[in-house]
Each structure stands twice: as structure tokens, then as C-alpha cells.
Enzyme design. Structure first.
Site, PDB file in Angstrom:
ATOM      1  NE  ARG A   1      -2.673  -4.535  -2.996  1.00  0.00           N
ATOM      2  CZ  ARG A   1      -2.247  -3.852  -1.817  1.00  0.00           C
ATOM      3  NH1 ARG A   1      -2.349  -2.579  -1.767  1.00  0.00           N
ATOM      4  NH2 ARG A   1      -1.558  -4.555  -0.999  1.00  0.00           N
TER       5      ARG A   1
ATOM      6  CB  CYS B   1      -0.834  -0.016   1.252  1.00  0.00           C
ATOM      7  SG  CYS B   1      -2.057  -1.465   1.221  1.00  0.00           S
TER       8      CYS B   1
END
Ligand code: BEZ
Length: 217
Positions: free
Chosen positions: A130, A53
Site C-alpha cells: 500500500r 483495499c
């Protein structure tokens, strides 16, 4: 008896982007007001203070000039608290000098993640996948990407599809396999016999009347 599986409703291409109000790292956001008149990329990440991330959010921060030049807002989201977001933003800025300058939604009750189909329990019960939603100035969802927790997204592809969508709209054309800015585009098939004759007599790059390309330069 077989178990009946209920499939949750998820936003689809062509739908109006769901509206919401939420706290973000840049203050309270009314989503539809915020994206008014702009393109938007709205992306979720599984969790703050995690390595993949951090690389992805750094990518979105580093491409500020590109997204600005393409009239496109960047908006992040995870189901972490606003305090976690702020601490993470500050930590990355201190360690790397990169500032996540775009709003990151603190979706602690997961309501926005559920609205956007970002919570996919087969992948994780506790973290958003995601996702990237490409939203046009009419607030319509134009393209959706979903990636699992263990594979980071590709910034070149994110930029490519944004330019492809904007170029297709501006030129009423479609993009072939592997299209990239500067490549020829596909023009719509003829709709009348006269248009067909015109097409066949043209010097466009053509496989047959239904697959013709032209340069935009
Ligand atoms: C990561 O961003 O590194 C990550 C986040 C959640 C699960 C797995 C990896």
C-alpha cells in the site's frame, strides 16, 4: 562467501515521478500528461475484491470534494487486469453506492509497480504494497508512504500531509510535530546577523532564534 544483495532502485523524495503509459478504468493514461499542472496522489493497493483495499478505495472516493478543492488528482493502481478492476468497481457501486470515480491503473505486467517500488518481495511477491506518492505540479515526488498488506492507510493523515505540503510551499515555512491546518507554522531560521536581531526583538512564539512559530491567520 556472503551473498551480495542487490537493492532495487526506488523513487525517492525529490525525484521526478517516473512516467508511464497504461490502461486504467477511465481509459488509456499517459501519466505525465494526465497529472500536468496538478498535484497528484498515486496509490497502490494489493488486490481487487479484498476487504482492506475496498475500505481504502472507498475512502479515496468519499474524499473527492477534498481532493478537488486541493487541486489534487487521485490515481490508483494494482497488478490486477482491467477486467477485474471494472468488475470490482461495479460490485462496490452495486453493494454500497460508492463509485471509484478516479482512474485505477491495470498494471498486469507489474511494470509500473516496479518503477515505483510498490513491489516489495519481502512483503509479497505477487501483490503491490500500500504505497502513496504525493506528486507536486512540477511532477516532483514530495512525500512517500508505504504500508504493509495487513494495515490500511489513514485518510486523515493523507489529507493532513497534502495540506501541509501545499501550505509549506505557499508560505515558505515548515510544519512542526503533529501540525494540522490552523496551527502555527515554523519559520525559517535567520540567515544574517540583522535577521537574527530582528527575530530576537520580535514577539513571535520562540524557544530560541532557530525555533520560532507564527500563525498564518
Ligand atoms: C485486503 O485488502 O484486505 C488484503 C489484500 C491483500 C492481502 C491482505 C489483505
Amino acid at each position: 562467501m556472503d551473498t551480495i544483495q542487490t537493492i532495487p532502485t526506488m523513487p525517492r523524495i525529490g525525484d521526478m515521478a517516473p512516467n508511464f503509459e497504461s490502461m486504467t478504468t477511465t481509459g488509456k493514461m499517459k501519466f505525465h500528461d494526465y497529472i500536468q499542472g496538478k498535484w497528484a496522489v498515486f496509490f497502490s493497493h494489493p488486490a481487487d475484491f479484498t476487504p482492506v483495499c475496498t475500505t481504502e478505495m472507498t475512502g479515496f472516493a468519499n474524499e473527492k470534494a477534498f481532493f478537488d478543492a486541493h487541486n489534487t488528482l487521485r490515481i490508483g493502481l494494482s497488478i490486477d487486469s482491467i477486467h477485474a478492476h471494472i468488475a470490482w468497481v461495479n460490485n462496490v457501486r452495486e453493494k454500497t453506492g460508492v463509485l471509484f470515480d478516479f482512474p485505477i491503473v491495470a498494471d498486469i505486467d507489474m511494470s509500473v509497480a516496479k518503477l515505483y517500488g510498490m513491489l516489495q518481495p519481502g512483503e509479497s511477491e505477487t501483490a503491490a504494497v500500500r504505497a502513496v506518492f504525493f506528486i507536486d505540479p512540477a511532477k516532483k515526488i514530495r512525500l512517500i508512504m508505504y504500508y504493509p498488506l495487513n494495515v490500511g492507510r489513514n485518510m486523515e493523515e493523507i489529507k493532513r500531509v497534502l495540506v501541509a505540503l501545499q501550505t509549506a510551499d505557499a508560505n515558505k515555512c515548515a510544519m512542526p510535530l503533529d501540525w494540522k491546518p490552523g496551527d502555527k507554522v515554523i519559520i525559517p531560521a535567520p540567515k544574517t546577523v540583522d535577521e537574527l536581531q530582528e527575530r530576537l526583538a520580535s514577539n513571535l512564539e520562540m524557544v530560541d532564534f532557530y525555533l520560532a512559530k507564527k500563525s498564518l491567520n
